[in-house]
Scaffold this motif. Sequence first.
Motif, PDB file in Angstrom:
ATOM      1  N   VAL A 336       0.924  -1.011  -0.086  1.00  0.00           N
ATOM      2  CA  VAL A 336      -0.440  -0.028   0.188  1.00  0.00           C
ATOM      3  C   VAL A 336       1.091   1.060  -0.282  1.00  0.00           C
ATOM      4  O   VAL A 336       0.672   2.195  -1.112  1.00  0.00           O
ATOM      5  N   ARG A 337       1.918   1.447   0.879  1.00  0.00           N
ATOM      6  CA  ARG A 337       3.149   2.149   0.846  1.00  0.00           C
ATOM      7  C   ARG A 337       3.612   2.491   0.151  1.00  0.00           C
ATOM      8  O   ARG A 337       3.900   4.308  -1.027  1.00  0.00           O
ATOM      9  N   THR A 338       3.707   1.728  -1.059  1.00  0.00           N
ATOM     10  CA  THR A 338       4.346   1.823  -1.659  1.00  0.00           C
ATOM     11  C   THR A 338       3.552   2.281  -3.922  1.00  0.00           C
ATOM     12  O   THR A 338       4.057   3.004  -4.431  1.00  0.00           O
ATOM     13  N   GLY A 339       2.041   2.500  -3.291  1.00  0.00           N
ATOM     14  CA  GLY A 339       0.947   2.990  -4.424  1.00  0.00           C
ATOM     15  C   GLY A 339       0.973   1.775  -5.555  1.00  0.00           C
ATOM     16  O   GLY A 339       0.110   1.819  -6.653  1.00  0.00           O
ATOM     17  N   ASP A 340       1.752   0.916  -4.925  1.00  0.00           N
ATOM     18  CA  ASP A 340       1.272  -0.106  -6.077  1.00  0.00           C
ATOM     19  C   ASP A 340       0.160  -0.911  -6.227  1.00  0.00           C
ATOM     20  O   ASP A 340      -0.818  -1.706  -5.568  1.00  0.00           O
ATOM     21  N   ALA A 341      -0.570  -1.103  -7.517  1.00  0.00           N
ATOM     22  CA  ALA A 341      -1.991  -1.519  -7.345  1.00  0.00           C
ATOM     23  C   ALA A 341      -2.441  -2.552  -7.180  1.00  0.00           C
ATOM     24  O   ALA A 341      -3.709  -2.811  -6.807  1.00  0.00           O
ATOM     25  N   ARG A 342      -1.363  -3.560  -6.788  1.00  0.00           N
ATOM     26  CA  ARG A 342      -1.353  -5.219  -6.708  1.00  0.00           C
ATOM     27  C   ARG A 342      -2.297  -5.320  -4.667  1.00  0.00           C
ATOM     28  O   ARG A 342      -2.384  -6.478  -5.058  1.00  0.00           O
ATOM     29  N   CYS A 343      -1.955  -4.021  -4.037  1.00  0.00           N
ATOM     30  CA  CYS A 343      -3.241  -4.352  -3.296  1.00  0.00           C
ATOM     31  C   CYS A 343      -4.474  -3.832  -3.119  1.00  0.00           C
ATOM     32  O   CYS A 343      -5.309  -4.642  -2.221  1.00  0.00           O
ATOM     33  N   VAL A 344      -4.813  -3.239  -4.306  1.00  0.00           N
ATOM     34  CA  VAL A 344      -6.533  -2.899  -4.132  1.00  0.00           C
ATOM     35  C   VAL A 344      -7.512  -4.422  -3.513  1.00  0.00           C
ATOM     36  O   VAL A 344      -7.910  -4.485  -3.306  1.00  0.00           O
ATOM     37  N   PRO A 345      -6.851  -5.394  -4.745  1.00  0.00           N
ATOM     38  CA  PRO A 345      -7.946  -6.840  -5.089  1.00  0.00           C
ATOM     39  C   PRO A 345      -7.839  -6.871  -3.127  1.00  0.00           C
ATOM     40  O   PRO A 345      -8.253  -7.381  -2.598  1.00  0.00           O
ATOM     41  N   VAL A 346      -6.438  -7.428  -2.511  1.00  0.00           N
ATOM     42  CA  VAL A 346      -6.127  -8.111  -1.126  1.00  0.00           C
ATOM     43  C   VAL A 346      -6.821  -6.604  -0.306  1.00  0.00           C
ATOM     44  O   VAL A 346      -8.097  -7.450   0.571  1.00  0.00           O
TER      45      VAL A 346
END
Length: 558
Positions: A336-346
């Motif tokens: 989340v802190r890196t702003g990476d979109a892979r956090c969104v589904p989780v």
Amino acid sequence: MLNGLDDIDWRSLEHNYGSAENIPGLLRTAARDEVAFDSNDGLYNQLHHQGGWVCSAATAALPFLLDLIESPIAADRTEHVELIARLACTAAEATPEWVDAGWPEAWATVFPRVRRLIDDPDENVRREVTSALGASRHQPAEAVAALRTRFGREPVAIVRADILKALEDLGDRDGIRVLGDHADPSVAIDAMLRAHALDGTTVDAAELGAVLTALRETTDWDVFRPVHGGDSKALTSTDYVAVVTMLAGHAEAERRLAAVRLATRVLAEGRDCEERLVPPIAALLDDPETRFHALQLLAALAAPYPDRFAAMLDDDTLHGRYVVATVGDAALWALVRTGDARCVPVLRELVADGDRHSRSYSPATHISWLPSIGEMLEQVGAEHVPTLLPAVRARLADGGRDARFDYLATLKSWGVLAAEAGPEVKALLETETGTVARQALDAIAPSEVSAPETADLTDEDPWTRTRAAVRLWRSTGESAEATRVLRGVVAEVLDDGRYGLTVGREALSRLAEMGAGEAAPEARRVLGEERRLSDGGGWRRFVDDDAWRRAAVRILEA
């Protein structure tokens, strides 16, 4: 024992919770072994608690606490000595108005009894007494003499280290310098560091090398707590980078964990070592013993390792004594802190069925907890809010109390990006979450905000002024007066520190939202700050500081 206890008008004295009339009962109970525990806990909480002042009841209780310590039948002597030591330290550190007027005389009266305890057979008693003697600023010569004498016959390494600290607290340069030539390398190095601290100097390259060697090889780990705990004034931030790097590569897991704790401590104070400290901490992601803790620090720093974080999302290894979390939880926060979109589904799944909604606060530097789900949501980029908002709205409608509090705060942070949640928020205005719901509604639906009372714009309380300025801008579109008030709050916070940094961050964030280019002087000042701009501990210290700086950048770009 306890002679004269009933001669004192305890009702006229006070402790942390009011009248001290219950103190005699607690002291009598503490003298009986079988029921001592609750009484001792009560004495500590009521006479000291979290410190900050010395109450009148503590002054009156002091000789009776010594009675308990000297009694052959009273239990938990160490706890009573600890209480006396904490009170003595508070009396030495607090400003005079926060120390009961009778304390200095009372301490001088019992000082000979305290001093005798330096030879107690219990090493834990000796450790606490050493701390008390180090705080005896009104009897420095007697305290120094007792400590020096005890050092010569003290067999326990950690107690010797405590004595050195007490001598430093008392400013005994001569006694400490003599010990710099001690045959025990641990003592010699500890004395060398404390001599530097008293002189206001720092170690040279050879001395740093000796510190690193000792820390690498010592079996008396706690003796070097000022070094691996980040408290030694003899070491610079660059020196601490060397300590962290050495500890991160150590064969013992305890010392590798100490590397993470020390790096956290150093980085919590400022940003100058960040580029040099991130690589050795990132290397610990490959270590099962340190991975979770390394993730927590790297998340706080928003360190640029998104692929490594994403690879750990499914790691369900548990960590934590009180609040249990997994490596995957920590990896999600880092992502989340890196702003990476892979956090969104989780995150979307967590909103739907997660239960981590406690927003914990602590001034402690170490990072011992993860954010709530709502706090994680506050850190996502604006482009991800539309994807996450439907799940948040659903939980507001059918979630429990804790979830609603958590997500209402999230909506307040998201502002107008969450405008579609208006119906769910309005439905909560008359519930137990109503106050937070009103704040969230003001943020997501500014057109519905009412104008503030004029007097609030000049109120002494900076929070009242800040909220009034924001309401003025949102309700009327008037930005000139709102900008003036908010700039004043930011300057006030940065100038004298009388008020918490949180209100200053809120004011600057609203100036950024307004596009107030007039606040450029304050923005440049913020970006020039070397310290972390936060009153919080743990991960908040880093996230809060980032928020200050993001707002400053937005203002300069306006």
